[in-house]
Design a protein around this motif. Structure first.
Motif, PDB file in Angstrom:
ATOM      1  N   LEU A  85       0.841  -1.203   0.000  1.00  0.00           N
ATOM      2  CA  LEU A  85       0.000   0.000   0.000  1.00  0.00           C
ATOM      3  C   LEU A  85       0.877   1.255   0.000  1.00  0.00           C
ATOM      4  CD1 LEU A  85      -2.679  -1.170   2.578  1.00  0.00           C
ATOM      5  CD2 LEU A  85      -2.905  -1.120   0.073  1.00  0.00           C
ATOM      6  N   ALA A  86       1.946   1.235   0.805  1.00  0.00           N
ATOM      7  CA  ALA A  86       2.862   2.382   0.849  1.00  0.00           C
ATOM      8  C   ALA A  86       3.511   2.600  -0.516  1.00  0.00           C
ATOM      9  CB  ALA A  86       3.920   2.166   1.924  1.00  0.00           C
ATOM     10  N   TRP A  87       3.853   1.528  -1.202  1.00  0.00           N
ATOM     11  CA  TRP A  87       4.452   1.655  -2.535  1.00  0.00           C
ATOM     12  C   TRP A  87       3.485   2.373  -3.476  1.00  0.00           C
ATOM     13  CZ3 TRP A  87       3.313   0.484  -7.521  1.00  0.00           C
ATOM     14  CH2 TRP A  87       4.347   0.660  -8.442  1.00  0.00           C
ATOM     15  N   HIS A  88       2.209   1.990  -3.458  1.00  0.00           N
ATOM     16  CA  HIS A  88       1.224   2.620  -4.339  1.00  0.00           C
ATOM     17  C   HIS A  88       1.024   4.098  -3.998  1.00  0.00           C
ATOM     18  CE1 HIS A  88      -0.125  -0.606  -6.970  1.00  0.00           C
ATOM     19  NE2 HIS A  88       0.049  -1.423  -5.948  1.00  0.00           N
ATOM     20  N   VAL A  89       1.028   4.425  -2.714  1.00  0.00           N
ATOM     21  CA  VAL A  89       0.915   5.834  -2.311  1.00  0.00           C
ATOM     22  C   VAL A  89       2.136   6.602  -2.822  1.00  0.00           C
ATOM     23  CG1 VAL A  89       0.930   7.402  -0.327  1.00  0.00           C
ATOM     24  CG2 VAL A  89      -0.562   5.396  -0.302  1.00  0.00           C
ATOM     25  N   MET A 114      -8.520   3.993  -4.676  1.00  0.00           N
ATOM     26  CA  MET A 114      -7.504   3.057  -5.164  1.00  0.00           C
ATOM     27  C   MET A 114      -7.047   2.140  -4.034  1.00  0.00           C
ATOM     28  SD  MET A 114      -3.541   3.762  -6.188  1.00  0.00           S
ATOM     29  CE  MET A 114      -3.245   4.205  -4.489  1.00  0.00           C
ATOM     30  N   LEU A 115      -6.795   2.713  -2.845  1.00  0.00           N
ATOM     31  CA  LEU A 115      -6.319   1.919  -1.716  1.00  0.00           C
ATOM     32  C   LEU A 115      -7.353   0.893  -1.261  1.00  0.00           C
ATOM     33  CD1 LEU A 115      -4.502   4.777   0.203  1.00  0.00           C
ATOM     34  CD2 LEU A 115      -3.418   2.789  -0.891  1.00  0.00           C
ATOM     35  N   VAL A 116      -8.613   1.289  -1.234  1.00  0.00           N
ATOM     36  CA  VAL A 116      -9.681   0.349  -0.868  1.00  0.00           C
ATOM     37  C   VAL A 116      -9.721  -0.795  -1.880  1.00  0.00           C
ATOM     38  CG1 VAL A 116     -12.194   0.094  -0.684  1.00  0.00           C
ATOM     39  CG2 VAL A 116     -11.038   2.009   0.455  1.00  0.00           C
ATOM     40  N   ARG A 117      -9.580  -0.491  -3.159  1.00  0.00           N
ATOM     41  CA  ARG A 117      -9.575  -1.531  -4.201  1.00  0.00           C
ATOM     42  C   ARG A 117      -8.391  -2.485  -4.048  1.00  0.00           C
ATOM     43  NH1 ARG A 117     -12.912  -0.211  -8.848  1.00  0.00           N
ATOM     44  NH2 ARG A 117     -13.945   1.778  -8.455  1.00  0.00           N
ATOM     45  N   LEU A 118      -7.317  -1.992  -3.401  1.00  0.00           N
ATOM     46  CA  LEU A 118      -6.133  -2.822  -3.155  1.00  0.00           C
ATOM     47  C   LEU A 118      -6.235  -3.586  -1.837  1.00  0.00           C
ATOM     48  CD1 LEU A 118      -3.383  -0.312  -4.312  1.00  0.00           C
ATOM     49  CD2 LEU A 118      -3.981  -2.478  -5.432  1.00  0.00           C
ATOM     50  N   GLY A 119      -7.365  -3.466  -1.134  1.00  0.00           N
ATOM     51  CA  GLY A 119      -7.582  -4.219   0.095  1.00  0.00           C
ATOM     52  C   GLY A 119      -7.345  -3.443   1.379  1.00  0.00           C
ATOM     53  N   ALA A 120      -7.127  -2.133   1.278  1.00  0.00           N
ATOM     54  CA  ALA A 120      -6.878  -1.321   2.471  1.00  0.00           C
ATOM     55  C   ALA A 120      -8.181  -0.927   3.154  1.00  0.00           C
ATOM     56  CB  ALA A 120      -6.111  -0.057   2.091  1.00  0.00           C
ATOM     57  N   ARG A 121      -8.061  -0.616   4.421  1.00  0.00           N
ATOM     58  CA  ARG A 121      -9.131   0.056   5.146  1.00  0.00           C
ATOM     59  C   ARG A 121      -8.694   1.511   5.260  1.00  0.00           C
ATOM     60  NH1 ARG A 121     -12.289  -1.144  10.764  1.00  0.00           N
ATOM     61  NH2 ARG A 121     -13.003   0.993  11.001  1.00  0.00           N
ATOM     62  N   VAL A 122      -9.582   2.427   4.914  1.00  0.00           N
ATOM     63  CA  VAL A 122      -9.270   3.854   4.945  1.00  0.00           C
ATOM     64  C   VAL A 122     -10.271   4.542   5.869  1.00  0.00           C
ATOM     65  CG1 VAL A 122      -9.034   5.954   3.562  1.00  0.00           C
ATOM     66  CG2 VAL A 122      -8.330   3.752   2.598  1.00  0.00           C
ATOM     67  N   ASP A 123      -9.758   5.212   6.905  1.00  0.00           N
ATOM     68  CA  ASP A 123     -10.596   5.901   7.882  1.00  0.00           C
ATOM     69  C   ASP A 123     -10.176   7.359   8.002  1.00  0.00           C
ATOM     70  OD1 ASP A 123     -12.117   3.575   8.990  1.00  0.00           O
ATOM     71  OD2 ASP A 123     -10.101   2.908   9.540  1.00  0.00           O
ATOM     72  N   GLU A 124     -11.154   8.231   8.215  1.00  0.00           N
ATOM     73  CA  GLU A 124     -10.866   9.642   8.454  1.00  0.00           C
ATOM     74  C   GLU A 124     -10.418   9.821   9.898  1.00  0.00           C
ATOM     75  OE1 GLU A 124     -14.266  12.001   7.389  1.00  0.00           O
ATOM     76  OE2 GLU A 124     -14.215  11.320   5.308  1.00  0.00           O
ATOM     77  N   VAL A 125      -9.336  10.582  10.096  1.00  0.00           N
ATOM     78  CA  VAL A 125      -8.826  10.906  11.427  1.00  0.00           C
ATOM     79  C   VAL A 125      -8.414  12.380  11.432  1.00  0.00           C
ATOM     80  CG1 VAL A 125      -8.019   8.551  11.927  1.00  0.00           C
ATOM     81  CG2 VAL A 125      -6.452  10.192  10.875  1.00  0.00           C
ATOM     82  N   ALA A 126      -8.172  12.926  12.593  1.00  0.00           N
ATOM     83  CA  ALA A 126      -7.651  14.287  12.740  1.00  0.00           C
ATOM     84  C   ALA A 126      -6.440  14.204  13.664  1.00  0.00           C
ATOM     85  CB  ALA A 126      -8.713  15.212  13.300  1.00  0.00           C
ATOM     86  N   GLU A 127      -5.254  14.445  13.097  1.00  0.00           N
ATOM     87  CA  GLU A 127      -3.989  14.300  13.825  1.00  0.00           C
ATOM     88  C   GLU A 127      -2.949  15.227  13.218  1.00  0.00           C
ATOM     89  OE1 GLU A 127      -2.522  10.280  14.134  1.00  0.00           O
ATOM     90  OE2 GLU A 127      -4.555   9.458  14.143  1.00  0.00           O
ATOM     91  N   PRO A 128      -1.832  15.441  13.926  1.00  0.00           N
ATOM     92  CA  PRO A 128      -0.709  16.146  13.297  1.00  0.00           C
ATOM     93  C   PRO A 128      -0.155  15.289  12.153  1.00  0.00           C
ATOM     94  CG  PRO A 128      -0.464  16.105  15.685  1.00  0.00           C
ATOM     95  CD  PRO A 128      -1.599  15.170  15.337  1.00  0.00           C
ATOM     96  N   PHE A 129       0.330  15.938  11.097  1.00  0.00           N
ATOM     97  CA  PHE A 129       0.833  15.229   9.921  1.00  0.00           C
ATOM     98  C   PHE A 129       2.312  15.531   9.746  1.00  0.00           C
ATOM     99  CE2 PHE A 129       0.680  14.883   5.041  1.00  0.00           C
ATOM    100  CZ  PHE A 129       0.780  13.504   5.053  1.00  0.00           C
TER     101      PHE A 129
END
Length: 163
Positions: A85-89, A114-129
């Protein structure tokens, strides 16, 4: 108004205030910003600079102002094959904070799909980046020199600590 003209990747003295900035706002050269205390500071650097969380701006009177990553909306990416997943990002040149069990990226519905189609779970969060710096030096850096740009003859020195 305070003026800052030097950026260091880490503090050398007691901190006199803080600047809390989003990832995008941490790329700057010349701008007036509001300090955590409510005062203002003119940042006037020689070139556009990526200010890392944990770095400091040095004012003309020698005070050090801490740089902190602000809480901002992000996407948390998890999945069974995080390196893939990191490679695709990374292949899409998307800033990414890489951790042991997750990735953090800025909101982007196309990348999220794209990430969901690759099998990832994607969630919204609020954090320092604090994304990885990568080859272009933007974002968090793990290694740096100690060249401080104090004048015509930059001073390089060892602080006796590891990175």
């Amino acid at each position: 108004m305070l003026t800052a003209h030097i950026y260091h990747p880490h503090a050398h003295a007691a901190l006199s205030d803080r600047l809390i900035l989003t990832y995008e706002d941490r790329f700057l050269r010349r701008k007036v910003l509001v300090l955590a205390s409510g005062g203002t500071i003119l940042v006037d650097l020689p070139k556009t600079t990526s200010l890392d969380h944990g770095g400091v701006l040095v004012t003309t009177d020698g005070r050090e102002i801490a740089i902190e990553a602000a809480v901002e909306p992000l996407l948390q990416v998890t999945g069974p094959d995080l390196p893939r997943l990191a490679w695709h990002v990374g292949n899409r040149h998307t800033p990414c904070q890489i951790e042991t069990a997750r990735l953090l990226i800025q909101p982007d519905h196309v990348i999220a799909d794209m990430l969901v189609r690759l099998g990832a779970r994607v969630d919204e969060v609020a954090e320092p980046f604090t994304p990885e710096g990568g080859a272009y030096g933007h974002g968090r850096t793990h290694g740096h020199d100690h060249s401080h740009g104090h004048g015509p003859h930059d001073q390089t020195h060892d602080h006796g600590h590891d990175h």
